[in-house]
Design an enzyme around this catalytic site. Structure first.
Site, PDB file in Angstrom:
ATOM      1  N   SER A 209       0.844  -1.197   0.000  1.00  0.00           N
ATOM      2  CA  SER A 209       0.000   0.000   0.000  1.00  0.00           C
ATOM      3  C   SER A 209       0.876   1.243   0.000  1.00  0.00           C
ATOM      4  O   SER A 209       2.071   1.163  -0.282  1.00  0.00           O
ATOM      5  CB  SER A 209      -0.945  -0.033   1.204  1.00  0.00           C
ATOM      6  N   ASN A 210       0.308   2.375   0.313  1.00  0.00           N
ATOM      7  CA  ASN A 210       1.087   3.616   0.330  1.00  0.00           C
ATOM      8  C   ASN A 210       0.595   4.524   1.456  1.00  0.00           C
ATOM      9  O   ASN A 210      -0.326   4.179   2.183  1.00  0.00           O
ATOM     10  CB  ASN A 210       0.993   4.307  -1.032  1.00  0.00           C
ATOM     11  N   ASP A 211       1.224   5.701   1.533  1.00  0.00           N
ATOM     12  CA  ASP A 211       0.987   6.587   2.690  1.00  0.00           C
ATOM     13  C   ASP A 211      -0.212   7.518   2.545  1.00  0.00           C
ATOM     14  O   ASP A 211      -0.388   8.401   3.382  1.00  0.00           O
ATOM     15  CB  ASP A 211       2.219   7.485   2.880  1.00  0.00           C
ATOM     16  N   SER A 212      -1.010   7.362   1.503  1.00  0.00           N
ATOM     17  CA  SER A 212      -2.096   8.335   1.293  1.00  0.00           C
ATOM     18  C   SER A 212      -3.052   8.351   2.500  1.00  0.00           C
ATOM     19  O   SER A 212      -3.514   7.312   2.958  1.00  0.00           O
ATOM     20  CB  SER A 212      -2.877   7.960   0.032  1.00  0.00           C
TER      21      SER A 212
END
Ligand code: CTP
Length: 401
Positions: A209-212
């Site tokens: 996933s990512n940091d959004s």
């Protein structure tokens, strides 16, 4: 903007009065001066002294306790109000407001107030559903008073239902959006807004996933709704509170998001693609938790490309539909963003410098440049994501739709 205002907070008698203390603190923290007015019933739950200590202002509970010969309490309060909030608003106070009854300090000052009034109905589910309350709420709406949806959840009565006072942070978010200067330029338009990051499963307990944070997308969804649009918010998991009054579709992977966007776009007027979509996903997702292999220090996961959702929609969009994308860049911001906009057939791209730690992914503030198809560029100052969302919705309304 919800700052530098003289706010009057009206507190009526409900077990939820304790939440008004946090609401008061949040409003003060935002730079407002808050005067509290309490009904007699409210003082049975929390003392005026508590509100006075937090607000550092006189707390009004009695019409006839006059401080100076020249003051008429309810008129003084009304005249010195830029914005009035009734939270919690009981069935009783709502009934008085709807019928112009002025028999105590709160109802009298509210009747005399010409500033915008915001009401947060808070009561037992059955009281909320009573035809009399429904009628009174309808009357308040017709009178131009803004009402927030009560929250649903565990009530003090010991069962689930609608009627809870929403959390103070959610009330403040709602007020901030209601106080924005947005015209109803998206009235009658159906807009899809995507937000948050996708999760691409490796196995049942692990994912890429990512940091959004989803903050930008949620702010856009709220402002678009305020501008009159019917909003469909498609969101990855976030820690944000969910906006009310719009359809929310929870998604996990890019593939799920792609399907949801494709389905909804057929009869939508536009797509604002603020989600941070993973470019790749694991080629296979293990059905069971992958065990570590003691014989090998290396672990390889093969990745395959995800569909580029906004580009696919850009290909099929009709001339009366618009697509807005975001460009998260760490270098050559404007050049890279412009290339992305052209390649993905977008009407507008919001270029975002994610290398700057003061703005971007997880922060509350951001600075972006809007780049239009015709090459026009507008750079915003560093400002709140809500302010950026407002500028975005305004340019969509003025230049794109
Ligand atoms: N986007 C998308 N589908 C993807 C990847 C991105 O719809 N699989 C959208 C994003 O929501 C954003 C825009 O495309 O609106 C640009 O995303 P960004 O991550 O900046 O660019 P990428 O196209 O992924 O290119 P790169 O990572 O190489 O910069």
């Amino acid at each position: 903007m919800l700052t530098n205002k003289k706010i009057t907070l009206y507190v009526s008698g409900s077990i939820a009065v304790y939440k008004s203390l946090s609401l008061l603190r949040l409003l003060i923290k935002k730079g407002n001066q808050v005067t509290v007015v309490m009904t007699k019933a409210a003082t049975e739950f929390v003392t005026p002294l508590t509100f006075m200590t937090l607000s550092k202002q006189t707390v009004y509970t009695d019409e006839f306790k006059v401080e100076s010969a020249s003051d008429v309490n309810h008129i003084k309060i009304a005249d010195e109000t830029d914005l009035a909030i009734v939270a919690p608003a009981t069935a009783d106070l709502i009934a008085k407001m709807a019928n112009g009854i002025a028999d105590d300090i709160a109802s009298s000052a509210l009747l005399a107030t010409t500033a915008p009034i915001y009401v947060v109905p808070t009561m037992n589910t059955h009281m909320l559903e009573n035809p009399a309350t429904k009628r009174n709420i309808r009357t308040l709406r017709e009178d131009g008073i803004q009402l927030m949806d009560s929250a649903t959840g565990f009530l003090a009565e010991g069962y689930e239902g609608k009627g809870r006072m929403p959390e103070p942070v959610d009330i403040v978010s709602w007020l901030e959006v209601m106080e924005l200067s947005v015209t109803k330029q998206l009235q009658g338009k159906k807009i899809i807004v995507t937000a948050g990051g996708t999760k691409e499963r490796i196995d049942p307990v692990r994912y890429l996933s990512n940091d959004s944070s989803g903050k930008m997308g949620y702010a856009i969804a709220r402002v678009a709704q305020r501008a009159g649009a019917e909003v469909i918010l498609m969101t990855g998991k976030t820690s944000l509170s969910r906006p009310t009054g719009m359809k929310i579709i929870d998604i996990e992977s890019a593939a799920e998001l792609f399907n949801a966007v494709k389905d909804a776009f057929t009869d939508a007027d536009g797509l604002i693609m603020a989600a941070a979509v993973a470019d790749f996903r694991p080629l296979t997702t293990a059905k069971q938790k992958i065990k570590k292999n003691d014989d090998n220090d290396l672990m390889n996961i093969s990745l395959t490309k995800n569909p580029d959702i906004v580009a696919e929609i850009g290909k099929i969009k009709r001339s009366n539909q618009f697509v807005v994308g975001f460009a998260a860049e760490t270098n050559d911001l404007l050049e890279n963003a412009t290339k992305k906009m052209l390649k993905k057939h977008l009407d507008l791209i919001v270029a975002n410098d994610v290398a700057n730690i003061n703005i971007g992914f997880n922060s509350d503030d951001n600075q972006v440049t809007f780049i239009f198809k015709n090459g026009q560029q507008i750079q915003t100052p560093i400002e709140s994501k809500l302010a950026i969302a407002t500028e975005l919705i305004n340019v969509i309304g003025e230049q794109i739709i």
